[in-house]
Design a protein around this motif. Structure first.
Motif, mmCIF file in Angstrom:
data_model
loop_
_atom_site.group_PDB
_atom_site.id
_atom_site.type_symbol
_atom_site.label_atom_id
_atom_site.label_comp_id
_atom_site.label_asym_id
_atom_site.label_seq_id
_atom_site.Cartn_x
_atom_site.Cartn_y
_atom_site.Cartn_z
ATOM 1 N N LEU A 71 0.816 -1.212 0.000
ATOM 2 C CA LEU A 71 0.000 0.000 0.000
ATOM 3 C C LEU A 71 0.853 1.268 0.000
ATOM 4 O O LEU A 71 0.541 2.228 -0.706
ATOM 5 C CB LEU A 71 -0.973 -0.007 1.185
ATOM 6 C CG LEU A 71 -2.180 -0.926 1.001
ATOM 7 C CD1 LEU A 71 -2.896 -1.154 2.324
ATOM 8 C CD2 LEU A 71 -3.138 -0.372 -0.048
ATOM 9 N N ALA A 110 -3.300 -3.950 -5.072
ATOM 10 C CA ALA A 110 -3.602 -2.655 -4.468
ATOM 11 C C ALA A 110 -3.825 -1.632 -5.573
ATOM 12 O O ALA A 110 -3.044 -1.556 -6.527
ATOM 13 C CB ALA A 110 -2.473 -2.207 -3.550
ATOM 14 N N ALA A 128 -6.514 -2.441 -0.955
ATOM 15 C CA ALA A 128 -5.858 -3.716 -1.245
ATOM 16 C C ALA A 128 -6.910 -4.817 -1.147
ATOM 17 O O ALA A 128 -7.722 -4.837 -0.214
ATOM 18 C CB ALA A 128 -4.730 -3.973 -0.253
#
Length: 167
Positions: A71, A110, A128
């Motif tokens: 992320l 993601a 995600a």
């Protein structure tokens, strides 16, 4: 991006830089992260399922640090493209909300969008998931900033690439 640049010019630049944006990060390489797509203000990356990345051998669930790294990196790429592909930003703030464990055996994807970039700061949101974006593994809100240190790191990386030296 300057006033004379067009979105097509930015996409061409992003396409040229894309192979370096993950390979230039030893951490991303070690985790096996791959760039799926990069467009102005949008980035998609994938973390592969691997036994080496499992946090709990009994359950087979990916370690939360893999999700965090994924992320952070995808948000950084969305911020980079939101800044026009000129300056590499540093993470200023990253908030993650874990909603559930990723399903064992599945890759995690993601998807990040740069909501706004202005001056030296960009704001990004990401999700995600392991196959269904409507059933997220985690979400992120982040702020990125172009700093003297991030510019110096970018210059070192460019010089290393030009000289053929490892990053």
């Amino acid at each position: 991006m300057s006033d004379t640049d067009t979105p097509g010019d930015l996409q061409t630049l992003l396409d040229e830089l894309a192979p370096l944006l993950v390979d230039g990060s030893p951490h991303a390489v070690a985790l096996g992260l791959t760039l799926v797509s990069l467009k102005p203000g949008l980035a998609v990356m994938r973390a592969p399922y691997s036994a080496d990345l499992v946090g709990d051998p009994e359950s087979g669930i990916l370690h939360g640090g893999v999700i965090t790294a994924l992320l952070d990196h995808v948000c950084g790429l969305a911020a980079f493209s939101g800044f026009g592909g000129q300056d590499t930003p540093a993470t200023l703030d990253l908030r993650l909300d874990y909603m559930r464990p990723a399903k064992p055996g599945l890759d995690v994807t993601a998807e990040a969008v740069c909501l706004k970039s202005h001056g030296l700061v960009a704001f990004v949101r990401a999700t995600a998931h392991d196959g269904d974006i409507n059933d997220p593994v985690a979400t992120a809100q982040a702020a990125f900033m172009v700093t003297g240190a991030s510019k110096a790191a970018q210059e070192r990386a460019v010089e290393a690439l030009r000289s053929g030296q490892p990053l």
